[in-house]
Design a protein around this motif. Sequence first.
Motif, mmCIF file in Angstrom:
data_model
loop_
_atom_site.group_PDB
_atom_site.id
_atom_site.type_symbol
_atom_site.label_atom_id
_atom_site.label_comp_id
_atom_site.label_asym_id
_atom_site.label_seq_id
_atom_site.Cartn_x
_atom_site.Cartn_y
_atom_site.Cartn_z
ATOM 1 N N GLY A 10 0.834 -1.200 0.000
ATOM 2 C CA GLY A 10 0.000 0.000 0.000
ATOM 3 C C GLY A 10 0.865 1.246 0.000
ATOM 4 O O GLY A 10 2.071 1.195 -0.256
ATOM 5 N N PHE A 11 0.239 2.377 0.294
ATOM 6 C CA PHE A 11 0.923 3.668 0.312
ATOM 7 C C PHE A 11 1.645 3.857 1.650
ATOM 8 O O PHE A 11 1.136 3.475 2.698
ATOM 9 N N GLU A 13 4.529 6.848 3.617
ATOM 10 C CA GLU A 13 5.311 8.085 3.511
ATOM 11 C C GLU A 13 6.291 8.170 4.678
ATOM 12 O O GLU A 13 5.938 7.856 5.811
ATOM 13 N N ARG A 26 7.604 8.957 -0.700
ATOM 14 C CA ARG A 26 6.334 8.241 -0.779
ATOM 15 C C ARG A 26 6.504 7.022 -1.680
ATOM 16 O O ARG A 26 7.145 7.107 -2.725
ATOM 17 N N ALA A 28 4.106 3.838 -3.538
ATOM 18 C CA ALA A 28 2.744 3.412 -3.849
ATOM 19 C C ALA A 28 2.791 2.293 -4.889
ATOM 20 O O ALA A 28 3.681 2.274 -5.746
ATOM 21 N N TRP A 39 -0.821 9.478 -8.980
ATOM 22 C CA TRP A 39 -0.067 9.656 -7.734
ATOM 23 C C TRP A 39 0.782 10.930 -7.780
ATOM 24 O O TRP A 39 0.901 11.655 -6.784
ATOM 25 N N TYR A 57 9.837 4.741 -11.209
ATOM 26 C CA TYR A 57 8.928 3.601 -11.045
ATOM 27 C C TYR A 57 9.360 2.464 -11.953
ATOM 28 O O TYR A 57 10.088 2.664 -12.936
ATOM 29 N N VAL A 129 7.908 -0.386 3.847
ATOM 30 C CA VAL A 129 6.613 -0.729 3.256
ATOM 31 C C VAL A 129 6.432 -2.249 3.248
ATOM 32 O O VAL A 129 7.380 -3.001 3.059
#
Length: 204
Positions: A10-11, A13, A26, A28, A39, A57, A129
């Motif tokens: 998930g997201f 930060e 961040r 995502a 985003w 990405y 994450v």
Amino acid sequence: MAKDYPIPAGFLERETEIKKSRFIARVAPVGSRDEVHQWLEQAHRDHPDARHICWAYQIGRPGSAAEAAMNDDGEPSGTAGKPILNVIQHKDMGDVLVMVIRYFGGIKLGAGGLVRAYAGAAESVLAEVGRVVQQPVEAVRVILPFAAEQPLRHWCGVHGAAVADITYGTAVTARVEVPLDQAQVFAAFCDAQKLDYRFESQGT
């Protein structure tokens, strides 16, 4: 579509400060370029006064990503997007976007300092994450009598399958997502129950 490689859960930060500059990282999960843009637009809305919003990405399987991109957003070439992408690639994670939002604190970091700062910011968020692996599934369309719905749901519960969609008419039509390694077992179940079924990947 389910993925058999790790993607972000998930997201998330995280913020770090280096010589009075704020670096807000961040992460995502993303499955398309459109999602990346969404985003990024959100980041610009959240931080309209930030000096830089740098990002990278990769979409697809780690090590053989179908698509990857990066952006320095005004920082000296190679000092932001590339370090972020390098960290992503070392994390063995696919379908992932990392953005690093920088508020300039008045002290220049130099090229080496920027590379370390952006890589460190990306590392800080990727290290924390969660990861999820979605096992590949086979979608099967099944037509069954009402009396067979409960046995079908029971089979799914035991074998890790899911009834993704179901409609009721003169009979029941269900779309079942079956783990790939259970596909032949499911076919045998349908044959035993005399159910009409079709693997969607095999066409109509």
